[in-house]
Design a protein around this motif. Sequence first.
Motif, PDB file in Angstrom:
ATOM      1  N   HIS A   1       0.833  -1.205   0.000  1.00  0.00           N
ATOM      2  CA  HIS A   1       0.000   0.000   0.000  1.00  0.00           C
ATOM      3  C   HIS A   1       0.872   1.261   0.000  1.00  0.00           C
ATOM      4  N   GLU A   2       1.881   1.307   0.843  1.00  0.00           N
ATOM      5  CA  GLU A   2       2.765   2.476   0.920  1.00  0.00           C
ATOM      6  C   GLU A   2       3.572   2.645  -0.366  1.00  0.00           C
ATOM      7  N   LEU A   3       4.031   1.558  -0.951  1.00  0.00           N
ATOM      8  CA  LEU A   3       4.786   1.640  -2.203  1.00  0.00           C
ATOM      9  C   LEU A   3       3.913   2.170  -3.338  1.00  0.00           C
ATOM     10  N   ARG A   4       2.671   1.720  -3.396  1.00  0.00           N
ATOM     11  CA  ARG A   4       1.759   2.220  -4.438  1.00  0.00           C
ATOM     12  C   ARG A   4       1.521   3.712  -4.290  1.00  0.00           C
ATOM     13  N   GLU A   5       1.397   4.193  -3.063  1.00  0.00           N
ATOM     14  CA  GLU A   5       1.207   5.625  -2.839  1.00  0.00           C
ATOM     15  C   GLU A   5       2.432   6.415  -3.297  1.00  0.00           C
ATOM     16  N   LEU A   6       3.616   5.904  -3.005  1.00  0.00           N
ATOM     17  CA  LEU A   6       4.844   6.588  -3.412  1.00  0.00           C
ATOM     18  C   LEU A   6       5.015   6.588  -4.922  1.00  0.00           C
ATOM     19  N   ILE A   7       4.681   5.483  -5.558  1.00  0.00           N
ATOM     20  CA  ILE A   7       4.827   5.384  -7.002  1.00  0.00           C
ATOM     21  C   ILE A   7       3.813   6.269  -7.707  1.00  0.00           C
ATOM     22  N   ALA A   8       2.638   6.404  -7.139  1.00  0.00           N
ATOM     23  CA  ALA A   8       1.579   7.199  -7.760  1.00  0.00           C
ATOM     24  C   ALA A   8       1.941   8.677  -7.855  1.00  0.00           C
ATOM     25  N   LEU A   9       2.761   9.168  -6.948  1.00  0.00           N
ATOM     26  CA  LEU A   9       3.171  10.571  -6.961  1.00  0.00           C
ATOM     27  C   LEU A   9       4.572  10.693  -7.524  1.00  0.00           C
ATOM     28  N   PRO A  10       4.806  11.650  -8.400  1.00  0.00           N
ATOM     29  CA  PRO A  10       6.190  11.903  -8.798  1.00  0.00           C
ATOM     30  C   PRO A  10       7.008  12.261  -7.556  1.00  0.00           C
TER      31      PRO A  10
ATOM     32  N   VAL B   1      17.460  26.096 -16.276  1.00  0.00           N
ATOM     33  CA  VAL B   1      16.176  25.839 -16.918  1.00  0.00           C
ATOM     34  C   VAL B   1      15.319  25.062 -15.925  1.00  0.00           C
ATOM     35  N   LEU B   2      14.111  25.588 -15.667  1.00  0.00           N
ATOM     36  CA  LEU B   2      13.201  24.970 -14.702  1.00  0.00           C
ATOM     37  C   LEU B   2      11.892  24.613 -15.375  1.00  0.00           C
ATOM     38  N   TYR B   3      11.260  23.550 -14.868  1.00  0.00           N
ATOM     39  CA  TYR B   3      10.001  23.053 -15.406  1.00  0.00           C
ATOM     40  C   TYR B   3       8.994  22.933 -14.276  1.00  0.00           C
ATOM     41  N   ASP B   4       7.753  23.306 -14.554  1.00  0.00           N
ATOM     42  CA  ASP B   4       6.674  23.146 -13.587  1.00  0.00           C
ATOM     43  C   ASP B   4       6.340  21.655 -13.529  1.00  0.00           C
ATOM     44  N   ILE B   5       6.364  21.084 -12.338  1.00  0.00           N
ATOM     45  CA  ILE B   5       6.118  19.650 -12.166  1.00  0.00           C
ATOM     46  C   ILE B   5       4.763  19.245 -12.746  1.00  0.00           C
ATOM     47  N   GLU B   6       3.773  20.125 -12.628  1.00  0.00           N
ATOM     48  CA  GLU B   6       2.432  19.809 -13.139  1.00  0.00           C
ATOM     49  C   GLU B   6       2.433  19.684 -14.663  1.00  0.00           C
ATOM     50  N   ASP B   7       3.242  20.498 -15.348  1.00  0.00           N
ATOM     51  CA  ASP B   7       3.356  20.396 -16.802  1.00  0.00           C
ATOM     52  C   ASP B   7       3.973  19.063 -17.214  1.00  0.00           C
ATOM     53  N   VAL B   8       4.968  18.617 -16.477  1.00  0.00           N
ATOM     54  CA  VAL B   8       5.640  17.352 -16.792  1.00  0.00           C
ATOM     55  C   VAL B   8       4.690  16.183 -16.550  1.00  0.00           C
ATOM     56  N   VAL B   9       3.966  16.221 -15.442  1.00  0.00           N
ATOM     57  CA  VAL B   9       3.005  15.155 -15.144  1.00  0.00           C
ATOM     58  C   VAL B   9       1.909  15.125 -16.204  1.00  0.00           C
ATOM     59  N   LYS B  10       1.429  16.292 -16.621  1.00  0.00           N
ATOM     60  CA  LYS B  10       0.398  16.365 -17.669  1.00  0.00           C
ATOM     61  C   LYS B  10       0.924  15.768 -18.971  1.00  0.00           C
ATOM     62  N   LEU B  11       2.161  16.076 -19.304  1.00  0.00           N
ATOM     63  CA  LEU B  11       2.774  15.523 -20.510  1.00  0.00           C
ATOM     64  C   LEU B  11       2.815  13.996 -20.438  1.00  0.00           C
ATOM     65  N   MET B  12       3.166  13.464 -19.271  1.00  0.00           N
ATOM     66  CA  MET B  12       3.211  12.016 -19.077  1.00  0.00           C
ATOM     67  C   MET B  12       1.812  11.408 -19.206  1.00  0.00           C
ATOM     68  N   GLU B  13       0.815  12.064 -18.615  1.00  0.00           N
ATOM     69  CA  GLU B  13      -0.557  11.556 -18.685  1.00  0.00           C
ATOM     70  C   GLU B  13      -1.083  11.593 -20.113  1.00  0.00           C
ATOM     71  N   ASP B  14      -0.783  12.668 -20.845  1.00  0.00           N
ATOM     72  CA  ASP B  14      -1.218  12.768 -22.240  1.00  0.00           C
ATOM     73  C   ASP B  14      -0.581  11.667 -23.085  1.00  0.00           C
ATOM     74  N   ALA B  15       0.682  11.392 -22.847  1.00  0.00           N
ATOM     75  CA  ALA B  15       1.375  10.330 -23.581  1.00  0.00           C
ATOM     76  C   ALA B  15       0.764   8.973 -23.249  1.00  0.00           C
ATOM     77  N   LYS B  16       0.392   8.796 -22.005  1.00  0.00           N
ATOM     78  CA  LYS B  16      -0.224   7.540 -21.567  1.00  0.00           C
ATOM     79  C   LYS B  16      -1.584   7.360 -22.242  1.00  0.00           C
ATOM     80  N   LYS B  17      -2.373   8.434 -22.304  1.00  0.00           N
ATOM     81  CA  LYS B  17      -3.691   8.364 -22.937  1.00  0.00           C
ATOM     82  C   LYS B  17      -3.579   8.070 -24.418  1.00  0.00           C
ATOM     83  N   SER B  18      -2.636   8.726 -25.103  1.00  0.00           N
ATOM     84  CA  SER B  18      -2.504   8.511 -26.544  1.00  0.00           C
ATOM     85  C   SER B  18      -1.982   7.112 -26.841  1.00  0.00           C
ATOM     86  N   ALA B  19      -1.214   6.536 -25.945  1.00  0.00           N
ATOM     87  CA  ALA B  19      -0.712   5.176 -26.140  1.00  0.00           C
ATOM     88  C   ALA B  19      -1.840   4.162 -25.989  1.00  0.00           C
ATOM     89  N   LYS B  20      -2.868   4.487 -25.194  1.00  0.00           N
ATOM     90  CA  LYS B  20      -3.978   3.574 -24.968  1.00  0.00           C
ATOM     91  C   LYS B  20      -5.006   3.588 -26.090  1.00  0.00           C
TER      92      LYS B  20
END
Length: 98
Positions: A20-29, A73-92
């Motif tokens: 349970h704890e590992l899943r919570e950690l993996i779920a969050l960047p 060079v800095l990146y907003d973490i939310e933008d990176v997570v969104k990019l990952m989610e979009d890639a995941k959706k398009s792969a599905k």
Amino acid sequence: MAAEIITKEDLQLFKSELIHELRELIALPSSKAQGKKWIKSYEVREMLGISPGTLQHMRTNGTIPYTKMGGLVLYDIEDVVKLMEDAKKSAKKPQAMS
């Protein structure tokens, strides 16, 4: 020394809690779990599993938004997570047949 006996139920409970704890950690960047809003290039590359050249190309073509402060060079973490989610959706999405 007093011996302590560990039962199968104890091990099963430990296993369940650990999973349970590992899943919570993996779920969050990792940086989000630490409460960071901005991350550095090397952290983005680790999250996305890409090379420095690929990240540069993504910045150049506008795939990933960024902010430059001095030479950093800095990146907003939310933008990176969104990019990952979009890639995941398009792969599905199922491929259209030609």
